[in-house]
Design a protein around this motif. Structure first.
Motif, mmCIF file in Angstrom:
data_model
loop_
_atom_site.group_PDB
_atom_site.id
_atom_site.type_symbol
_atom_site.label_atom_id
_atom_site.label_comp_id
_atom_site.label_asym_id
_atom_site.label_seq_id
_atom_site.Cartn_x
_atom_site.Cartn_y
_atom_site.Cartn_z
ATOM 1 N N LYS A 119 42.656 42.625 13.078
ATOM 2 C CA LYS A 119 43.349 42.572 14.383
ATOM 3 C C LYS A 119 44.855 42.720 14.193
ATOM 4 N N GLY A 120 45.392 42.154 13.113
ATOM 5 C CA GLY A 120 46.844 42.193 12.868
ATOM 6 C C GLY A 120 47.421 40.801 12.973
ATOM 7 N N VAL A 121 48.280 40.454 12.013
ATOM 8 C CA VAL A 121 48.713 39.059 11.922
ATOM 9 C C VAL A 121 50.185 38.840 12.276
ATOM 10 N N TYR A 122 50.977 39.902 12.353
ATOM 11 C CA TYR A 122 52.416 39.727 12.593
ATOM 12 C C TYR A 122 52.684 39.650 14.097
ATOM 13 N N VAL A 123 53.816 39.055 14.453
ATOM 14 C CA VAL A 123 54.157 39.005 15.874
ATOM 15 C C VAL A 123 54.963 40.258 16.195
ATOM 16 N N ASP B 24 47.207 40.932 24.890
ATOM 17 C CA ASP B 24 46.028 40.342 25.519
ATOM 18 C C ASP B 24 44.856 40.429 24.535
ATOM 19 N N MET B 25 44.349 39.266 24.132
ATOM 20 C CA MET B 25 43.293 39.250 23.120
ATOM 21 C C MET B 25 42.055 40.052 23.548
ATOM 22 N N ARG B 26 41.804 40.109 24.855
ATOM 23 C CA ARG B 26 40.627 40.885 25.311
ATOM 24 C C ARG B 26 40.817 42.362 24.984
ATOM 25 N N THR C 244 37.313 40.099 9.765
ATOM 26 C CA THR C 244 37.431 39.223 10.935
ATOM 27 C C THR C 244 36.670 37.921 10.695
ATOM 28 N N HIS C 245 37.117 36.870 11.411
ATOM 29 C CA HIS C 245 36.344 35.619 11.444
ATOM 30 C C HIS C 245 35.878 35.374 12.864
ATOM 31 N N ASP C 246 36.042 36.360 13.703
ATOM 32 C CA ASP C 246 35.711 36.224 15.116
ATOM 33 C C ASP C 246 34.245 36.602 15.300
ATOM 34 N N GLU C 247 33.455 35.631 15.683
ATOM 35 C CA GLU C 247 32.006 35.860 15.751
ATOM 36 C C GLU C 247 31.646 36.982 16.738
ATOM 37 N N MET D 122 36.473 38.378 4.746
ATOM 38 C CA MET D 122 37.050 37.153 5.322
ATOM 39 C C MET D 122 38.063 36.545 4.361
ATOM 40 N N LEU D 123 38.968 35.750 4.910
ATOM 41 C CA LEU D 123 39.989 35.101 4.082
ATOM 42 C C LEU D 123 39.411 33.859 3.414
ATOM 43 N N LEU D 124 39.865 33.598 2.214
ATOM 44 C CA LEU D 124 39.460 32.395 1.488
ATOM 45 C C LEU D 124 39.707 31.157 2.356
ATOM 46 N N PRO E 107 53.077 31.563 14.642
ATOM 47 C CA PRO E 107 52.865 30.139 14.865
ATOM 48 C C PRO E 107 51.433 29.808 15.314
ATOM 49 N N ARG E 108 50.695 30.808 15.794
ATOM 50 C CA ARG E 108 49.307 30.547 16.173
ATOM 51 C C ARG E 108 48.545 29.952 14.977
ATOM 52 N N LEU E 109 48.935 30.415 13.772
ATOM 53 C CA LEU E 109 48.274 29.908 12.572
ATOM 54 C C LEU E 109 48.552 28.425 12.373
ATOM 55 N N ALA E 110 49.704 27.968 12.925
ATOM 56 C CA ALA E 110 50.055 26.565 12.757
ATOM 57 C C ALA E 110 48.974 25.659 13.341
ATOM 58 N N GLY E 111 48.346 26.128 14.376
ATOM 59 C CA GLY E 111 47.242 25.373 14.979
ATOM 60 C C GLY E 111 46.133 25.138 13.965
ATOM 61 N N TYR E 112 45.851 26.165 13.152
ATOM 62 C CA TYR E 112 44.806 26.030 12.131
ATOM 63 C C TYR E 112 45.230 24.978 11.098
ATOM 64 N N VAL E 113 46.538 25.015 10.766
ATOM 65 C CA VAL E 113 47.049 24.050 9.793
ATOM 66 C C VAL E 113 46.868 22.641 10.340
HETATM 67 C C1 FAD Z 1 40.156 40.031 4.579
HETATM 68 C C2 FAD Z 1 41.298 40.058 5.541
HETATM 69 C C3 FAD Z 1 42.405 40.830 5.262
HETATM 70 C C4 FAD Z 1 43.472 40.906 6.159
HETATM 71 N N1 FAD Z 1 44.497 41.768 5.914
HETATM 72 C C5 FAD Z 1 45.463 41.914 6.845
HETATM 73 C C6 FAD Z 1 46.473 42.907 6.707
HETATM 74 O O1 FAD Z 1 46.520 43.669 5.725
HETATM 75 N N2 FAD Z 1 47.417 42.998 7.675
HETATM 76 C C7 FAD Z 1 47.395 42.177 8.799
HETATM 77 O O2 FAD Z 1 48.257 42.343 9.662
HETATM 78 N N3 FAD Z 1 46.446 41.253 8.932
HETATM 79 C C8 FAD Z 1 45.490 41.088 8.009
HETATM 80 N N4 FAD Z 1 44.515 40.149 8.193
HETATM 81 C C9 FAD Z 1 44.648 39.132 9.265
HETATM 82 C C10 FAD Z 1 44.049 39.619 10.568
HETATM 83 O O3 FAD Z 1 44.838 40.668 11.072
HETATM 84 C C11 FAD Z 1 43.979 38.494 11.613
HETATM 85 O O4 FAD Z 1 45.239 38.005 11.889
HETATM 86 C C12 FAD Z 1 43.132 37.315 11.224
HETATM 87 O O5 FAD Z 1 42.014 37.703 10.486
HETATM 88 C C13 FAD Z 1 42.657 36.592 12.468
HETATM 89 O O6 FAD Z 1 41.901 37.467 13.271
HETATM 90 P P1 FAD Z 1 40.325 37.324 13.503
HETATM 91 O O7 FAD Z 1 39.733 38.674 13.564
HETATM 92 O O8 FAD Z 1 39.753 36.416 12.491
HETATM 93 O O9 FAD Z 1 40.211 36.757 14.966
HETATM 94 P P2 FAD Z 1 40.880 35.521 15.683
HETATM 95 O O10 FAD Z 1 40.361 35.575 17.075
HETATM 96 O O11 FAD Z 1 42.339 35.461 15.485
HETATM 97 O O12 FAD Z 1 40.250 34.304 14.915
HETATM 98 C C14 FAD Z 1 38.889 33.946 15.042
HETATM 99 C C15 FAD Z 1 38.721 32.525 14.495
HETATM 100 O O13 FAD Z 1 38.920 32.544 13.084
HETATM 101 C C16 FAD Z 1 39.678 31.431 12.651
HETATM 102 N N5 FAD Z 1 40.832 31.934 11.880
HETATM 103 C C17 FAD Z 1 41.360 33.180 11.949
HETATM 104 N N6 FAD Z 1 42.372 33.324 11.058
HETATM 105 C C18 FAD Z 1 42.494 32.138 10.408
HETATM 106 C C19 FAD Z 1 43.369 31.642 9.392
HETATM 107 N N7 FAD Z 1 44.299 32.407 8.807
HETATM 108 N N8 FAD Z 1 43.193 30.366 8.990
HETATM 109 C C20 FAD Z 1 42.264 29.577 9.533
HETATM 110 N N9 FAD Z 1 41.404 29.987 10.507
HETATM 111 C C21 FAD Z 1 41.519 31.244 10.951
HETATM 112 C C22 FAD Z 1 40.059 30.656 13.858
HETATM 113 O O14 FAD Z 1 39.211 29.524 13.975
HETATM 114 C C23 FAD Z 1 39.797 31.577 15.032
HETATM 115 O O15 FAD Z 1 39.345 30.889 16.137
HETATM 116 C C24 FAD Z 1 43.424 40.100 7.341
HETATM 117 C C25 FAD Z 1 42.310 39.332 7.616
HETATM 118 C C26 FAD Z 1 41.254 39.303 6.768
HETATM 119 C C27 FAD Z 1 40.041 38.498 7.120
#
Ligand code: FAD
Length: 297
Positions: free
Chosen positions: A178-182, A191-193, A217-220, A244-246, A285-291
């Motif tokens: 999805k992308g992690v930077y603001v 809009d997440m939708r 993704t971790h989004d079911e 998925m992330l560790l 900062p959205r990640l801060a919620g996870y922390v």
């Molecule tokens: C393997 C992998 C590689 C990635 N590489 C990049 C990249 O190269 N560039 C980039 O911009 N982004 C990268 N990302 C981050 C990605 O863009 C998202 O920001 C992140 O994965 C959250 O999106 P989501 O699809 O999980 O959905 P979301 O809707 O954001 O999250 C779904 C659920 O997953 C959980 N969750 C998500 N992220 C985390 C977290 N970090 N810690 C704890 N819980 C979390 C939450 O409970 C949330 O409710 C990567 C992600 C993954 C999994």
């Protein structure tokens, strides 16, 4: 972004390093190559693949880039020597993208060449939008030479559909996230939708085009959509993997694996863990919620 997320992100520098470390421990494999490879071996034993990210980005001198390359080269050798199942993930800013793009390209080339000799694979992570065009250009150049290199695209950027159309002829090996930077609204969906719909549209396009896709993704809901597309297209396991992330939603990770799909865990490690954790939290900062959740769970 909730008020709480913002408050946590702002006050983070006041949080003792030991607490940040406690939280980071879950998401970061440790400081050394040894720590990281131990985590990889454990995940491999559980049926998971891995990719390793040696932490450090936004460097200030080309010397730092040389040190990062040396570390990655050593890592590739160790992966081969220990026969663990892990690729590497790199950030071009860590190889000097912002200092000297030609030198950065050369270093990436060196790394990918060595990975190819060792039968390994290099994924180029995607960073903030100031890097997108250069990263895709460098990827295009490297892809002409090598097949063991892949790139990442972000569903939240408005440009991404055009980018993947422009790269279609290369049939890239992608990670889709999805992308992690603001990013500003002018260039990104807020809009997440919409981000989710774009994620699904991109995934379908990439898979139909025959690209191998790391579905990150971790989004079911995204996982559900991915499985729907995979079923519709009758794709074999070898055409895609989940990523998925560790430390994030290990239950979902197990469910995906138990259903017979390949899953790769992204494993950050290195001495730069504190700066990395703080940077990620400041950037998003959205990640801060996870922390916060992790601290009180
Ligand atoms: C393997 C992998 C590689 C990635 N590489 C990049 C990249 O190269 N560039 C980039 O911009 N982004 C990268 N990302 C981050 C990605 O863009 C998202 O920001 C992140 O994965 C959250 O999106 P989501 O699809 O999980 O959905 P979301 O809707 O954001 O999250 C779904 C659920 O997953 C959980 N969750 C998500 N992220 C985390 C977290 N970090 N810690 C704890 N819980 C979390 C939450 O409970 C949330 O409710 C990567 C992600 C993954 C999994």
């Amino acid at each position: 972004m909730t008020l709480l997320d913002r408050v946590i992100a702002r006050t983070l520098p006041l949080v003792p390093k030991s607490i940040v470390r406690r939280v980071a421990n879950r998401y970061i494999a440790g400081e050394t190559t040894d720590d990281a490879l131990r985590v990889v071996a454990g995940l491999n034993a559980g049926g998971f693949r891995a990719t390793l990210d040696f932490l450090g980005e936004h460097i200030h001198s080309i010397d730092q880039a040389h040190r990062a390359i040396a570390e990655y080269l050593r890592l590739l050798e160790e992966i081969a020597r220990r026969r663990v199942d892990s690729t590497i993930s790199i950030k071009l800013t860590q190889l000097g993208l912002k200092l000297d793009a030609r030198a950065c390209l050369e270093m990436a080339r060196r790394l990918i060449r060595r990975a190819s000799e060792l039968n390994n694979f290099v994924r180029i992570d995607m960073e903030d939008s100031s890097c997108t065009t250069d990263t895709l250009e460098i990827y295009r150049e490297l892809r002409r030479e090598f097949s063991n290199v892949g790139v990442v695209v972000q569903a939240y950027l408005r440009r991404t559909m055009d980018d993947v159309c422009a790269l279609e002829d290369l049939r890239p090996n992608y990670r889709l996230c999805k992308g992690v930077y603001v990013e500003p609204r002018e260039i990104s969906y807020h809009d997440m939708r919409v981000i989710n719909r774009n994620y699904v549209a991109l995934l379908e396009k990439l898979l139909r085009n025959g690209s191998y896709v790391g579905i990150a993704t971790h989004d079911e809901l995204m996982v559900w959509e991915a499985l729907r597309i995979i079923r519709e297209l009758k794709l074999p396991n070898a055409a895609y993997e989940f990523q998925m992330l560790l430390g994030v939603d290990e239950q979902l990770r197990d469910i995906i694996r138990a259903a017979g799909h390949n899953l790769r865990v992204y494993i950050p490690f290195g001495g730069d863990w504190y700066a990395y954790s703080v940077r990620r939290l400041r950037e998003n900062p959205r990640l801060a919620g996870y922390v916060f959740k992790a601290m009180f769970k």
